[in-house]
Motif scaffolding. Structure first.
Motif, mmCIF file in Angstrom:
data_model
loop_
_atom_site.group_PDB
_atom_site.id
_atom_site.type_symbol
_atom_site.label_atom_id
_atom_site.label_comp_id
_atom_site.label_asym_id
_atom_site.label_seq_id
_atom_site.Cartn_x
_atom_site.Cartn_y
_atom_site.Cartn_z
ATOM 1 N N ALA A 474 0.858 -1.197 0.000
ATOM 2 C CA ALA A 474 0.000 0.000 0.000
ATOM 3 C C ALA A 474 0.892 1.244 0.000
ATOM 4 C CB ALA A 474 -0.925 -0.006 1.213
ATOM 5 N N LEU A 475 0.545 2.195 -0.849
ATOM 6 C CA LEU A 475 1.372 3.414 -0.987
ATOM 7 C C LEU A 475 0.493 4.575 -1.442
ATOM 8 C CD1 LEU A 475 4.115 4.923 -1.140
ATOM 9 C CD2 LEU A 475 4.291 4.122 -3.504
ATOM 10 N N GLU A 476 0.739 5.748 -0.850
ATOM 11 C CA GLU A 476 0.073 6.980 -1.283
ATOM 12 C C GLU A 476 1.106 8.104 -1.310
ATOM 13 O OE1 GLU A 476 -3.628 9.984 -0.153
ATOM 14 O OE2 GLU A 476 -3.317 8.125 0.966
ATOM 15 N N GLY A 477 1.215 8.769 -2.442
ATOM 16 C CA GLY A 477 2.175 9.871 -2.606
ATOM 17 C C GLY A 477 1.468 11.178 -2.921
ATOM 18 N N ASP A 478 2.021 12.280 -2.435
ATOM 19 C CA ASP A 478 1.431 13.613 -2.657
ATOM 20 C C ASP A 478 2.568 14.617 -2.824
ATOM 21 O OD1 ASP A 478 -0.105 15.821 -2.875
ATOM 22 O OD2 ASP A 478 -1.119 15.617 -0.932
ATOM 23 N N GLY A 479 2.670 15.216 -3.978
ATOM 24 C CA GLY A 479 3.720 16.207 -4.254
ATOM 25 C C GLY A 479 3.134 17.484 -4.827
ATOM 26 N N ALA A 567 5.203 8.312 -6.787
ATOM 27 C CA ALA A 567 4.958 7.150 -5.936
ATOM 28 C C ALA A 567 5.328 5.886 -6.679
ATOM 29 C CB ALA A 567 3.493 7.094 -5.514
ATOM 30 N N GLY A 568 6.086 5.009 -5.994
ATOM 31 C CA GLY A 568 6.440 3.725 -6.561
ATOM 32 C C GLY A 568 7.441 3.795 -7.668
#
Length: 733
Positions: A474-479, A567-568
């Motif tokens: 599980a992964l969540e990215g915010d830029g 992300a990822g």
């Protein structure tokens, strides 16, 4: 003082002879007698009726009076001048103001009647004989001595209204061909002592104050003298010398006696560079002398070609030499077809001395004159252009991943072997298992194979029949990115300039692993290759100033940078924005170069067929990733023309003070954790040319700059080209 005498006047209407002024009683009394000489012959009316006779008598008396204006006859003998003034005022209807100094006896003898205007002109002559003048002042006329007339508002005459008789006037006479100052000693004996005669050299005019009749006589004399002399301008064609150089030599020769010479005797020398000739103006003697000097100087030189050194002020000698070589060869080839053999064999060569930025020209005078004209037009101060670019970018990048991966191994119990593998690289379960096997039983060595985000694994690994493993990821990215860049640079007109502000990154480009055996699985000398890449802001521009204030710009704008919030992503991701365009912009006006508004959503789903479609349980056999990107990018540009030295200085002063103000703000905050230290700051604008103190010495407040660092007050300033003022470049610059 004798009392004023009384005068008796008796007016008798005379329809034929007008008024008569006969003298009476030894000149002591003036009697105006109007004698009637009209006789009506009674015999005309004797045979007529009384009514017709009365009508004829009325016509005889009235018609002559209506047909002719009244006329008067003046006769004075020893009359007081004040009485004469009163009589003239009575006849002409004019008002007089008499100066107390006006005294005298008047004698006038006339033998015919005169009108009012003629009587007034005779009266002006009487005043002129006795040394007085009549000066009009509004509705009255002032009678003053001649010596005071020119200070009492004397009327100004002109060519159309020159004045009448002995009227006192002032007139400005324009002299066309001779010098006005030369006419003053000639005309001075013809002007009475109470008159005025002066010359004004700047406009070459004469100012004369005198009687109108005498001024008219002087104007007639001036017209006879002020005549153009024949052949006062001569044209001399030169064969060998350069007209401009020869005129400079002759003018230097004439400067010694220039202050003592009169204006008319000064020669006028003008060089016509197009025809290589000299125009000479002046008196005949001076022209003959100059012709003799020119004939001696206009001789061929000892060598077939002259060599000149021309120091350039603004242009680049190496670039200008190429242009001048082409012009000189074309000029020489044109002369070969027309000139004699000696002209065709004369050498021609142009060399550029880059160390002094000078041109060494070997050419004939004719070819050199053409080249000098070209140099004067090309060696000019070129304008500069300040290009300011504003880059505004606002972007956001959000991503999310969620999925389950499986690994089955049943070789011990004749069970199937398989895997449910999603993604790639370090984020997949197969990549993690490969790293664990390579770690030779050390689980911590396989931690580096884990990707970003949360990774949870579970399973059975020690069974002899069936082993399995499950990996939940599980992964969540915010830029987010907010960039405001304002690169700017200054360049010459038609010169390309480039500015780059950024950094250099090391980006992995490949890996290599050399295994020593198939059973051990150990690696020997593994390595990774990297690629160096520059990222940042790069601005390349080439301005061209057109006629007026319009600028043509060839712009190439590159913006490279790292992508935030990937992300990822195991590799480094960079973004690139490039604009290459040509635009027309007015001086000082802003223009948008381009932009990008992007809103992108990318959804990726992976699943096992059939199993992934099972409700609820199907989530164990699916892998899903979502990525949303939003970009707002705009680029603006504003060019400014810097034509003069002051424009460049003002720009430098503004940028310098802006940076210094930012440094002063930091100076107030101090340096954290380092007491006694200060932020470096630029010196004040007035002192920034001084050499700063060495870094290892403490600056002293009472230490004055050394004398060799202070600008000298008597040092001559340089001009805008950087050449000292006392430098005299060769002709043709």
């Amino acid at each position: 003082m004798a009392p004023h005498r009384l005068f008796r006047f008796k007016l008798i209407r005379n329809s034929h002879d007008g008024l008569q002024w006969p003298p009476v009683a030894e000149g002591q009394t003036v009697i105006m007698i109007l004698q009637q000489h009209c006789c009506v012959r009674r015999q005309w009316a004797s045979g007529l009726t009384p009514a017709l006779g009365a009508l004829l008598l009325w016509l005889i008396l009235i018609l002559p009076v209506m047909a002719a204006p009244p006329q008067n006859m003046l006769n004075f003998k020893g009359a007081d001048i004040n009485a004469v003034i009163s009589a003239v005022a009575e006849v002409t209807g004019k008002n007089f103001i008499v100066d107390p100094r006006v005294k005298g006896k008047v004698t006038l003898i006339s033998n015919r009647p005169m009108g009012e205007n003629e009587i007034y002109l005779v009266f002006l002559s009487i005043l002129e004989v006795h040394g007085y003048s009549a000066v009009p002042s509004g509705e009255t006329i002032k009678i003053v001595p001649d010596a005071d007339a020119k200070h009492s508002g004397m009327p100004t005459a002109s060519k159309r209204q020159p004045g009448r008789g002995d009227e006192s006037v002032t007139r400005v006479v324009q002299i066309e061909h001779v010098t006005a100052a030369q006419l003053v000693p000639i005309l001075r004996p013809l002007v009475p002592p109470q008159g005025h005669l002066a010359a004004y050299p700047p406009s070459n005019v004469l100012i004369i104050s005198d009687r109108a009749a005498n001024i008219a006589r002087l104007v007639s004399i001036i017209q006879r003298i002020d005549q153009p002399s024949s052949g006062e301008i001569e044209y001399i064609q030169l064969e060998h010398a350069v007209a401009a150089d020869l005129v400079r030599v002759l003018n230097s020769l004439q400067q010694q006696g220039a202050k003592k010479a009169l204006k008319s005797s000064k020669p006028m020398l003008v060089a016509d560079e197009r025809t290589n000739s000299i125009l000479i103006g002046g008196d005949r003697t001076t022209r003959l002398q100059l012709r003799a000097i020119i004939s001696h100087l206009d001789t061929p030189s000892g060598t077939s070609g002259d060599t000149h050194v021309v120091y350039l002020r603004y242009a680049k000698a190496k670039d200008l030499a190429t242009v001048l070589t082409g012009v000189g060869k074309a000029k020489k080839d044109n002369g070969k077809s027309k000139g004699p053999a000696a002209v065709r064999n004369q050498p021609f060569d142009i060399q550029a001395d880059e160390s002094t930025n000078a041109l060494v020209i070997t050419a004939t005078p004719t070819v050199y004159r053409s080249l000098a004209s070209v140099i004067r037009q090309l060696d000019i101060r070129r304008a500069q252009v300040l290009v300011e670019v504003v880059i505004a970018e606002i972007s956001s990048d959000r991503s999310a991943e969620l999925g389950v991966q499986w690994l089955f191994e049943g070789t011990g119990g004749n069970m199937p072997v398989g895997a449910v593998n999603f993604g790639g690289g370090g984020s997949s379960i197969s990549g993690l298992a490969r790293a664990a096997l390579a770690a030779s039983g050390n689980p911590l060595a396989a931690v580096g194979a884990l990707g970003t985000g949360m990774t949870v694994g579970a399973g059975r690994f020690n069974s002899n029949t069936f082993n399995f493993a499950a990996l939940v990821r599980a992964l969540e990215g915010d830029g987010a990115t907010n960039i405001l860049s304002t690169p700017n640079l200054v360049t010459l007109d038609n010169e390309e300039a480039e500015i780059f502000v950024g950094q250099e990154l090391s980006i992995p480009s490949g890996t290599f692993t050399n295994t020593s055996g198939s059973n051990t699985g150990s690696s020997v000398n593994p390595f990774t290759t990297f690629e160096r890449k520059k990222v940042g802001i790069r601005l390349k521009v080439k301005p061209q100033i057109n006629e007026g204030n319009t600028i043509r710009l060839d712009i190439e704008q590159n913006i490279d940078g790292l992508v935030a919030g990937s992300a990822g992503q195991g590799d480094v991701v960079t973004s690139e924005r490039t604009v290459t365009t040509s635009v027309l912009v007015d001086d000082g006006m802003a223009l948008v170069l381009g932009g990008l508004i992007e809103d992108r959503v990318v959804e990726t789903g992976q699943k096992v067929p059939l199993l992934g479609d099972i409700p609820l349980l199907g989530a164990l056999f699916r892998y899903k990733s979502v990525q949303k990107q939003k970009v707002n990018l705009m680029m603006f540009m504003r060019p400014t023309i810097l034509r003069s030295k002051s424009d460049s200085l003002n720009l430098t002063r503004n940028k310098y003070n802006y940076i210094r103000d930012r440094q002063l703000d930091l100076l107030d905050e101090g340096v954290g954790l380092l007491s006694g230290e200060e932020h470096p700051t630029l010196p004040p604008e007035a002192d920034y040319l001084y050499i700063p103190e060495p870094f290892d010495e403490e600056p002293s407040a009472d230490k004055e700059p050394s004398a060799d660092k202070k600008p000298s007050a008597d040092k001559k300033p340089e001009d805008e080209s950087g050449i000292m003022e006392n430098s005299q470049p060769e002709a043709g610059q």
